[in-house]
Design a protein around this motif. Structure first.
Motif, PDB file in Angstrom:
ATOM      1  N   MET A 147      -6.577  -6.061 -18.093  1.00 55.28           N
ATOM      2  CA  MET A 147      -5.506  -5.026 -17.892  1.00 55.28           C
ATOM      3  C   MET A 147      -4.578  -4.996 -16.946  1.00 55.28           C
ATOM      4  N   SER A 148      -5.213  -5.075 -15.627  1.00 55.89           N
ATOM      5  CA  SER A 148      -4.327  -5.283 -14.432  1.00 55.89           C
ATOM      6  C   SER A 148      -3.512  -6.538 -14.929  1.00 55.89           C
ATOM      7  N   GLY A 149      -3.892  -7.555 -15.102  1.00 47.64           N
ATOM      8  CA  GLY A 149      -2.874  -8.793 -15.339  1.00 47.64           C
ATOM      9  C   GLY A 149      -1.892  -8.693 -16.662  1.00 47.64           C
ATOM     10  N   HIS A 150      -2.340  -7.871 -17.577  1.00 50.44           N
ATOM     11  CA  HIS A 150      -1.488  -7.378 -18.702  1.00 50.44           C
ATOM     12  C   HIS A 150      -0.316  -6.527 -17.923  1.00 50.44           C
ATOM     13  N   GLN A 151      -0.473  -5.974 -16.850  1.00 51.57           N
ATOM     14  CA  GLN A 151       0.705  -5.191 -15.980  1.00 51.57           C
ATOM     15  C   GLN A 151       1.553  -6.363 -15.419  1.00 51.57           C
ATOM     16  N   CYS A 152       0.663  -7.068 -14.549  1.00 51.86           N
ATOM     17  CA  CYS A 152       1.393  -8.100 -13.945  1.00 51.86           C
ATOM     18  C   CYS A 152       0.348  -9.041 -13.241  1.00 51.86           C
ATOM     19  N   GLU A 153       0.968 -10.276 -13.619  1.00 49.10           N
ATOM     20  CA  GLU A 153      -0.276 -11.260 -13.326  1.00 49.10           C
ATOM     21  C   GLU A 153      -0.386 -11.501 -11.547  1.00 49.10           C
ATOM     22  N   LYS A 154       0.568 -11.015 -10.903  1.00 50.72           N
ATOM     23  CA  LYS A 154       0.435 -10.872  -9.428  1.00 50.72           C
ATOM     24  C   LYS A 154      -0.627  -9.884  -8.993  1.00 50.72           C
ATOM     25  N   LYS A 155      -0.427  -8.864  -9.882  1.00 48.96           N
ATOM     26  CA  LYS A 155      -1.310  -7.668  -9.750  1.00 48.96           C
ATOM     27  C   LYS A 155      -2.850  -8.098  -9.975  1.00 48.96           C
ATOM     28  N   LEU A 156      -3.017  -8.642 -11.011  1.00 48.35           N
ATOM     29  CA  LEU A 156      -4.321  -9.633 -11.105  1.00 48.35           C
ATOM     30  C   LEU A 156      -4.870 -10.232  -9.934  1.00 48.35           C
ATOM     31  N   TRP A 157      -3.946 -11.003  -9.441  1.00 46.61           N
ATOM     32  CA  TRP A 157      -4.486 -12.165  -8.475  1.00 46.61           C
ATOM     33  C   TRP A 157      -4.725 -11.386  -7.125  1.00 46.61           C
ATOM     34  N   PHE A 158      -4.129 -10.142  -6.689  1.00 45.40           N
ATOM     35  CA  PHE A 158      -4.282  -9.344  -5.679  1.00 45.40           C
ATOM     36  C   PHE A 158      -5.914  -9.035  -5.874  1.00 45.40           C
ATOM     37  N   ASP A 159      -5.906  -8.203  -7.052  1.00 46.44           N
ATOM     38  CA  ASP A 159      -7.326  -7.915  -7.338  1.00 46.44           C
ATOM     39  C   ASP A 159      -8.386  -8.964  -7.316  1.00 46.44           C
ATOM     40  N   ILE A 160      -8.198 -10.118  -7.448  1.00 43.35           N
ATOM     41  CA  ILE A 160      -9.272 -11.082  -7.409  1.00 43.35           C
ATOM     42  C   ILE A 160      -9.435 -11.518  -6.011  1.00 43.35           C
ATOM     43  N   TYR A 161      -8.312 -11.845  -5.150  1.00 42.39           N
ATOM     44  CA  TYR A 161      -8.443 -12.337  -3.871  1.00 42.39           C
ATOM     45  C   TYR A 161      -8.169 -11.456  -2.745  1.00 42.39           C
ATOM     46  N   LYS A 162      -7.393 -10.491  -2.782  1.00 38.31           N
ATOM     47  CA  LYS A 162      -6.975  -9.573  -1.743  1.00 38.31           C
ATOM     48  C   LYS A 162      -7.134  -8.180  -2.299  1.00 38.31           C
ATOM     49  N   SER A 163      -8.174  -7.890  -2.896  1.00 35.59           N
ATOM     50  CA  SER A 163      -8.418  -6.416  -3.361  1.00 35.59           C
ATOM     51  C   SER A 163      -8.134  -5.255  -2.430  1.00 35.59           C
ATOM     52  N   LYS A 164      -7.372  -4.287  -2.561  1.00 35.18           N
ATOM     53  CA  LYS A 164      -7.546  -2.912  -1.759  1.00 35.18           C
ATOM     54  C   LYS A 164      -8.673  -2.089  -2.186  1.00 35.18           C
ATOM     55  N   LYS A 165      -9.408  -1.891  -1.163  1.00 31.41           N
ATOM     56  CA  LYS A 165     -10.688  -0.931  -1.430  1.00 31.41           C
ATOM     57  C   LYS A 165     -10.095   0.247  -2.076  1.00 31.41           C
ATOM     58  N   SER A 166     -10.515   0.373  -3.131  1.00 35.48           N
ATOM     59  CA  SER A 166      -9.998   1.642  -4.008  1.00 35.48           C
ATOM     60  C   SER A 166     -10.551   2.784  -3.420  1.00 35.48           C
ATOM     61  N   GLU A 167      -9.723   3.998  -2.971  1.00 31.88           N
ATOM     62  CA  GLU A 167     -10.213   5.129  -2.607  1.00 31.88           C
ATOM     63  C   GLU A 167     -10.581   5.972  -3.777  1.00 31.88           C
ATOM     64  N   VAL A 168     -11.676   6.864  -3.425  1.00 34.08           N
ATOM     65  CA  VAL A 168     -11.917   7.924  -4.509  1.00 34.08           C
ATOM     66  C   VAL A 168     -10.608   8.975  -4.376  1.00 34.08           C
ATOM     67  N   ASN A 169      -9.901   9.136  -5.760  1.00 33.62           N
ATOM     68  CA  ASN A 169      -9.053  10.189  -5.743  1.00 33.62           C
ATOM     69  C   ASN A 169      -9.275  11.001  -7.093  1.00 33.62           C
ATOM     70  N   ASN A 170      -8.387  12.281  -7.031  1.00 36.87           N
ATOM     71  CA  ASN A 170      -8.676  13.009  -8.120  1.00 36.87           C
ATOM     72  C   ASN A 170      -8.599  12.597  -9.286  1.00 36.87           C
ATOM     73  N   ILE A 171      -7.872  11.660  -9.788  1.00 29.86           N
ATOM     74  CA  ILE A 171      -7.427  11.081 -11.014  1.00 29.86           C
ATOM     75  C   ILE A 171      -8.812  10.494 -11.435  1.00 29.86           C
ATOM     76  N   LEU A 172      -9.344   9.598 -10.520  1.00 32.00           N
ATOM     77  CA  LEU A 172     -10.622   8.905 -10.939  1.00 32.00           C
ATOM     78  C   LEU A 172     -11.788   9.986 -10.804  1.00 32.00           C
ATOM     79  N   LEU A 173     -11.593  11.009 -10.253  1.00 30.82           N
ATOM     80  CA  LEU A 173     -12.743  12.052 -10.483  1.00 30.82           C
ATOM     81  C   LEU A 173     -12.769  12.779 -11.815  1.00 30.82           C
TER      82      LEU A 173
END
Ligand code: SF4
Length: 489
Positions: free
Chosen positions: A1-27
């Motif tokens: 789904m990440s790559g469906h939005q943007c291939e570069k976004k998927l590339w970041f997810d795979i190679y240089k992912s940001k540590k996702s912080e807990v946020n109220n949307i996830l909660l």
């Protein structure tokens, strides 16, 4: 789904992912999923797999066993892999001739990208030989009203989306083919920032992709610029800088901003400000609210997604000579009190008395008051709340009319303005602090989680009080500064 939005976004997810912080949307999503799972597991034989990715090999084996055994009839978060594509369907329910696939979304409506999400899952499941009888989306029932403790049966709503998903499945093989090479040591795709960065979600990597530039672009102007005559003209003429936009395309506020950037000056329009301050009456109050948007309501009479006010802060300023401090704020803070809205309104009315100007920054507090007076628990307070209305002034509107500093870069948020108010000593630093309304909502979720211990609740309360008091003190500094500047005229 990440790559469906943007291939570069998927590339970041795979190679240089940001540590996702807990946020109220996830909660919120997590809390909704939990309630849905409780409902769908009632009287069923369930396999509920851990969401930890490191256990996926074990989870895949357990999923296969469950699919092949007649003992399990509901699978949560099963693990399936085909074409190097890993999926975790939220719910699979055994039916006579196959399985029903259900996806849980903590939103109040059907969104297009949910269909793509489900189509990837159904495509892989079918390739693995699983017969899908129906495909459904479970979303939040916006009309649900919380009545009795722990009765959420009517909170989730199902929509059958089988036909849309089957249609979408046709696009999935080419999507997988396009995205798979990114997982195999590929260079970062060369994709520039654009509209896709916010659709369907704001991308986490905008800071990385945004061109580093000190240019103040016309796109930074407040309000909606997309699709306006300003954007059309700038695109057609290759204009990027705000300074180069023809003034006749701009409204009065935009013209002021452009002038400040062009001439590198601070705007402080004493005439306008004096006019705005002419009817102030003492004492002056500075007021700020924090609210939480629940998906799984926990207060009687409340619905999903409505803003529940749980905190107010008020600073009172009795005369021009008085210097007020952060600890001078009075406040209200509750989490799960079933009479929270009534107590919020009553205590606030008591605090604000019946005379004196009340400053807010943004129209938000007015909206909350308007909603409160319609609540059954507050109906008898309607007249008193109405009497507050003419006393309230919005400092954001006043600043827009008479004050601008180029450091604000077209923004009027309190935290931005605070940086250019020389008399302010307030700092909104992130480290372990609450620094935004979203952080405040997260604190509410932390404090209402039965797993949170008393010590942590006390810590979060302290941070909330500090945060909300900072906001009211920041408005005080802003107004005091502008009044002093106006008086010296
Ligand atoms: S910011 Fe935009 S271009 Fe960059 S990765 Fe995200 S979606 Fe792609």
């Amino acid at each position: 789904m990440s790559g469906h939005q943007c291939e570069k976004k998927l590339w970041f997810d795979i190679y240089k992912s940001k540590k996702s912080e807990v946020n109220n949307i996830l909660l919120r999503a997590y809390l909704f999923e939990n309630e849905v799972k409780k409902i769908y597991s009632k009287d069923q034989n369930v396999l509920d797999l851990p969401s930890k990715e490191e256990e996926w090999i074990k989870s895949k084996e357990k999923t296969e066993q469950a699919i092949n055994s007649k003992d399990i009839n509901v699978i949560f978060e099963g693990v399936f892999i085909f074409f190097d594509t890993y999926i975790r369907p939220d719910i699979l329910i055994r039916k006579n001739k196959g399985w029903e696939l259900l996806e849980i979304k903590s939103s109040g409506e059907l969104k297009n990208y949910y269909i793509t999400d489900l189509a990837i899952q159904s495509y892989i499941l079918k390739k693995l030989g699983i017969n899908l009888t129906n495909i459904k989306l479970i979303h939040v029932n916006n009309n649900f009203i919380f009545k009795t403790e722990r009765d959420y049966r009517d909170l989730p709503l199902e929509i059958d989306v089988t036909n849309q998903v089957v249609e979408k499945e046709k696009e999935i093989p080419s999507l997988i083919k396009k995205l798979l090479p990114l997982t195999k040591e590929s260079p970062c795709p060369n994709i520039k920032i654009g509209d896709h960065c916010n659709e369907p979600h704001e991308c986490d990597y905008i800071d990385r992709c945004k061109p580093k530039s000190n240019i103040i672009s016309y796109e930074m102007l407040p309000g909606r610029i997309k699709g306006t005559k300003i954007e059309k003209h700038c695109k057609a003429n290759g204009i990027k800088k705000l300074e180069d936009v023809p003034a006749d395309l701009l409204n009065e506020n935009q013209k002021k901003i452009q002038k400040c950037h062009k001439e590198n000056i601070i705007l402080l329009d004493r005439e306008i400000l004096s006019y705005e301050f002419k009817d102030l009456s003492w004492p002056i109050y500075f007021m700020d609210f924090e609210t939480v948007q629940q998906v799984v309501p926990k207060i009687k009479g409340t619905k999903p997604f409505t803003q529940l006010p749980f905190q107010w802060s008020v600073h009172k300023w009795s005369s021009l000579d008085e210097k007020i401090k952060i600890n001078d704020a009075n406040w209200f803070l509750e989490f799960l009190d079933q009479n929270i809205e009534r107590k919020f309104a009553e205590s606030l009315l008591n605090e604000l008395g019946d005379k004196g100007t009340i400053f807010i920054h943004s129209p938000y507090e007015k909206t909350i008051l308007k909603n409160l007076k319609k609540k059954d628990s507050c109906k008898d307070l309607e007249n008193k709340i109405n009497k507050l209305e003419p006393r309230i002034l919005d400092s954001e509107k006043i600043v827009k009319k008479g004050f601008y500093n180029p450091i604000m870069k077209c923004k009027y948020k309190l935290k931005v303005i605070n940086k250019v108010i020389p008399i302010s000593d307030i700092s909104y630093e992130k480290k372990d602090n609450i620094v935004s309304g979203n952080d405040a909502q997260l604190a509410w979720f932390i404090c209402t989680d039965p797993k949170t211990d008393e010590k942590e609740i006390e810590n979060q309360k302290k941070l909330l009080i500090d945060y909300c008091s900072k906001d009211t003190l920041a408005v005080y500094y802003l107004i005091r500064y502008l009044m002093e500047k106006t008086k010296n005229n």
